[in-house]
Design a protein around this motif. Structure first.
Motif, short mmCIF file in Angstrom:
data_model
loop_
_atom_site.label_atom_id
_atom_site.label_comp_id
_atom_site.label_asym_id
_atom_site.label_seq_id
_atom_site.Cartn_x
_atom_site.Cartn_y
_atom_site.Cartn_z
N LEU A 21 66.87 15.04 19.81
CA LEU A 21 67.52 15.48 18.57
C LEU A 21 69.27 15.42 18.89
N ARG A 22 69.68 15.78 20.14
CA ARG A 22 71.04 15.73 20.44
C ARG A 22 71.53 14.15 20.27
N VAL A 23 70.78 13.30 21.01
CA VAL A 23 71.06 12.15 21.26
C VAL A 23 71.13 11.35 19.59
N ARG A 24 70.16 11.67 18.98
CA ARG A 24 70.16 11.05 17.84
C ARG A 24 71.30 11.50 17.16
N ASP A 25 71.51 12.71 17.13
CA ASP A 25 72.94 13.30 16.36
C ASP A 25 74.29 12.51 16.82
N ALA A 26 74.18 12.48 18.12
CA ALA A 26 75.48 11.60 18.75
C ALA A 26 75.38 10.10 18.36
N LEU A 27 74.54 9.50 18.33
CA LEU A 27 74.39 8.35 17.72
C LEU A 27 74.88 8.03 16.21
N ALA A 28 74.35 9.12 15.52
CA ALA A 28 74.63 9.24 14.09
C ALA A 28 76.12 9.31 13.77
N GLN A 29 76.93 10.05 14.67
CA GLN A 29 78.22 10.52 14.58
C GLN A 29 79.13 9.29 15.21
N SER A 30 78.38 8.23 15.90
CA SER A 30 79.33 7.16 16.60
C SER A 30 78.92 5.76 15.92
N VAL A 285 67.13 3.64 24.53
CA VAL A 285 67.99 3.65 23.62
C VAL A 285 69.42 4.07 24.11
N LEU A 286 69.48 4.86 25.11
CA LEU A 286 70.77 5.35 25.58
C LEU A 286 71.33 4.27 26.12
N LYS A 287 70.69 3.31 27.06
CA LYS A 287 71.11 2.17 27.79
C LYS A 287 71.96 1.15 26.82
N GLY A 288 71.22 0.90 25.91
CA GLY A 288 71.57 -0.05 24.82
C GLY A 288 72.95 0.55 24.08
N ASN A 289 72.85 1.63 23.50
CA ASN A 289 73.88 2.24 22.99
C ASN A 289 75.19 2.57 23.68
N THR A 290 75.04 2.91 24.80
CA THR A 290 76.06 3.07 26.10
C THR A 290 76.92 1.89 25.93
N LEU A 578 76.38 10.35 25.23
CA LEU A 578 75.37 9.51 25.87
C LEU A 578 75.35 9.52 27.32
N ARG A 579 76.64 9.53 27.85
CA ARG A 579 76.45 9.56 29.47
C ARG A 579 75.87 11.05 29.96
N GLY A 580 76.30 12.11 29.24
CA GLY A 580 75.78 13.36 29.56
C GLY A 580 74.20 13.48 29.25
#
Length: 618
Positions: A21-30, A285-290, A578-580
């Motif tokens: 959920l945190r990653v989803r929110d971070a992606l939405a904000q960015s 997902v993190l790798k691609g989006n980072t 995302l790095r965190g």
């Protein structure tokens, strides 16, 4: 043990869910990709689903036959042509017609005991002429907890299979290779050669040092079970044993594969893989989006660098314009200094007692003064003004052209480096291109509409109007030259005192030299004031025009600078999040592996040790 597994599993699931959920929110904000946001939203619900054993491979590799062998029943259609056209999920329950539960998604039920703990998924074959079928399978891969990759003994690891395996590997899935069709081998040595080939190729191409391989004949296994039933030894489908026919082929590893699926996956291994699945999805997902955010941040930094370069060019332009403009003011002063020199000499020659009768003729005196003193000074000053204006207009045009060239070259560099896609395929790039176009279009428009002659005329007119206001002369009646003549002749040529002195001859000899000195001093003072006033006025008008030019460019740049500043803050915040999250994923993967380690107590278990396509351990 079950209570310990349940408690530990529940704790880890809760940690994973919060992280998703945190990653989803971070992606939405960015402004992350919609597909990834939807994938994470689905992942939250998928974590509550049963374990998914997904069977993939090229069409006609025997996927459906293998699942039928596992069930001991012909549940799925089999054949030489593609038979599975949608995702088929097999779940525990009463057999019946399949139920549509979504687009390209069918749900089957069968009373096999192991299906109480997991779902088996049959997928459309890859490398089919129907590309949509492969896309359906590709999109389902992220949901898999374990992938059984079925390949053919006669054509193991084709180019299309290797491509699909790479896709599976990107999602960090554990893969078990099932080599089907050993009943069609020529010799036992063929099995050894294929095993060596797969071990070598999978290791070299996918980075797996020891891929898990099971060599089977799904068709013979199915036939053995069906024969056992029809022969009077009807078996309860809730506890289907390994295929009877397997005992007739000592090289078949189907019994070990079935034991792994029916027994091993009921224990800690199933929990381990189920917990690793969302972490694998998160890692992908993190790798691609980072990487995407880093690329976007590179674009932002490069855009900012270009805008700083434009501001630097503007600052350098302003500095050079200020410095270079002084030479025109010096030219104007030199014209007036020369006028002053001629005037001083003229007064010395003309204001004499012998010229008394000439001095009484005001028109003659003024005409001679104009001819001998003023000469071409007005035209010279007006020429200085025109040259100064033309120079300023041309330099401004050059500045805008340099900015336009840099903007175009900048975009070309970004596209060539791959930082920008050929088309705006992301929301960031769409917004960036829209604003960049707003930045570029006014520059291009300014260049297209730049009429140097018209602009120079407008500025000269503005200067003349300013001179008119300063000196109180009707600009419509006379030009700048006329203003200069009026300024240096008014009052200076009032010789009343000199003419009066001629009525007193004796006094005239004394008064005329004093009066001449007074007139020269007054003339010099007038020229000095004119020099200062005209220089100050031209400098003020030049700085006013320069400020207007600066503001024209800054008004174009400022909106994009604000966008970049906002985007930079958003991207840096998103990258930090995302790095965190990547560190948390790595930590949770270590914890899952340590809490639920794999076992190796028997030959079947040793055979069932599948090496993940991505090493999830630290």
């Amino acid at each position: 043990m079950e209570q310990v597994l349940t408690r530990q599993q529940g704790e880890l699931v809760a940690l994973e869910r919060r992280l998703v959920l945190r990653v989803r929110d971070a992606l939405a904000q960015s402004d992350g990709p919609r597909a990834d946001l939807e994938r994470l939203a689905s992942l939250v619900h998928e974590m509550d689903e049963l374990f998914l054993l997904v069977v993939v491979g090229e069409y006609n590799s025997g996927k459906s036959t293998f699942i039928n062998a596992l069930l001991g029943d012909e549940v799925f259609a089999m054949g030489d042509l593609p038979t599975t056209r949608a995702i088929s999920i097999l779940r525990y329950g009463k057999p019946g017609a399949p139920e549509s539960i979504g687009q390209h998604l069918l749900l089957y039920h069968y009373p096999l005991e192991v299906l109480r703990d997991l779902d088996i998924v049959d997928t459309p074959g890859t490398n089919s002429i129907e590309r949509m079928e492969e896309e359906i399978t590709r999109e389902f891969v992220p949901r898999a907890d374990l992938v059984l990759f079925v390949t053919s003994l006669l054509q193991p690891l084709t180019a299309s299979e290797l491509d699909f395996l790479t896709h599976i590997r990107e999602w960090g899935k554990k893969v078990v290779f099932v080599v089907n069709g050993i009943d069609r081998r020529n010799t036992d040595e063929q099995l050894d050669r294929v095993r060596d080939y797969l071990t070598r190729e999978v290791g070299a191409r996918l980075g797996d040092s020891a891929p898990t391989l099971y060599f089977v004949s799904a068709l013979n296994a199915l036939r053995g079970k069906l024969a056992a039933r029809s022969g009077g030894s009807h078996l309860d489908s809730s506890s289907t044993p390994p295929a009877v026919a397997s005992k007739f082929d000592p090289r078949s590893e189907y019994p070990e594969l079935e034991r792994y699926i029916l027994e091993t996956l009921r224990e800690a291994e199933r929990v381990r893989l189920k917990l690793l699945t969302p972490l694998g999805v998160l890692r992908h997902v993190l790798k691609g989006n980072t990487s995407a955010l880093e690329t976007r941040l590179t674009v932002v930094h490069e855009d900012s660098r270009v805008l700083r370069s434009i501001r630097d060019q503007l600052a350098q332009y302003s500095k050079e314009m200020q410095a270079d403009s002084e030479r025109y003011l010096i030219e104007m002063r030199n014209v007036l200094y020369e006028l002053e020199r001629r005037g001083r000499s003229w007064f010395e020659r003309t204001i004499r007692i012998g010229n008394a009768f000439f001095l009484r003729n005001k028109d003659a005196v003024e005409n001679r003064f104009r001819a001998e003193v003023v000469q071409d000074a007005p035209d010279a000053i007006e020429g200085v003004v025109h040259r100064m204006v033309d120079w300023a207009v041309q330099r401004n045009f050059k500045l805008w052209r340099a900015v336009f060239t840099e903007l175009d070259a900048h975009t070309a560099r970004l596209r060539e480096s791959g930082a920008l896609a050929p088309h705006s395929d992301t929301e960031f790039q769409y917004n960036r291109e829209e604003l960049f176009t707003r930045l570029r279009e006014p520059v291009e428009k300014r260049l297209d509409e730049f009429d140097t002659e018209r602009e120079a005329r407008e500025i000269v007119t503005s200067v003349k109007e300013a001179v008119m206001t300063a000196f109180g002369v009707n600009i419509l009646a006379i030009g700048l030259g006329g203003i200069i003549v009026a300024a240096v002749t008014t009052a200076v040529l009032d010789f009343t005192g000199v003419l009066t002195a001629t009525l007193f001859a004796i006094a005239g000899w004394l008064i005329i030299p004093a009066r001449r000195r007074h007139l020269i001093k007054e003339f010099e003072g007038k020229i000095s004031r004119l020099n200062e006033d005209l220089a100050a006025l031209l400098r003020a008008k030049f700085e006013e025009q320069l400020a207007r030019y600066e503001n024209q460019l800054l008004e174009v740049v400022a909106p994009y600078e604000r966008f970049l500043e906002t985007e930079r803050a958003k991207l840096e915040s998103g990258l930090a999040a995302l790095r965190g999250a990547e560190q948390e994923v790595a930590g949770l993967e270590r914890r899952v592996v340590q809490t639920f380690p794999t076992t190796s107590s028997s030959r079947a278990d040793r055979l069932s040790k599948a090496v993940p396509t991505r090493d999830l351990t630290p």
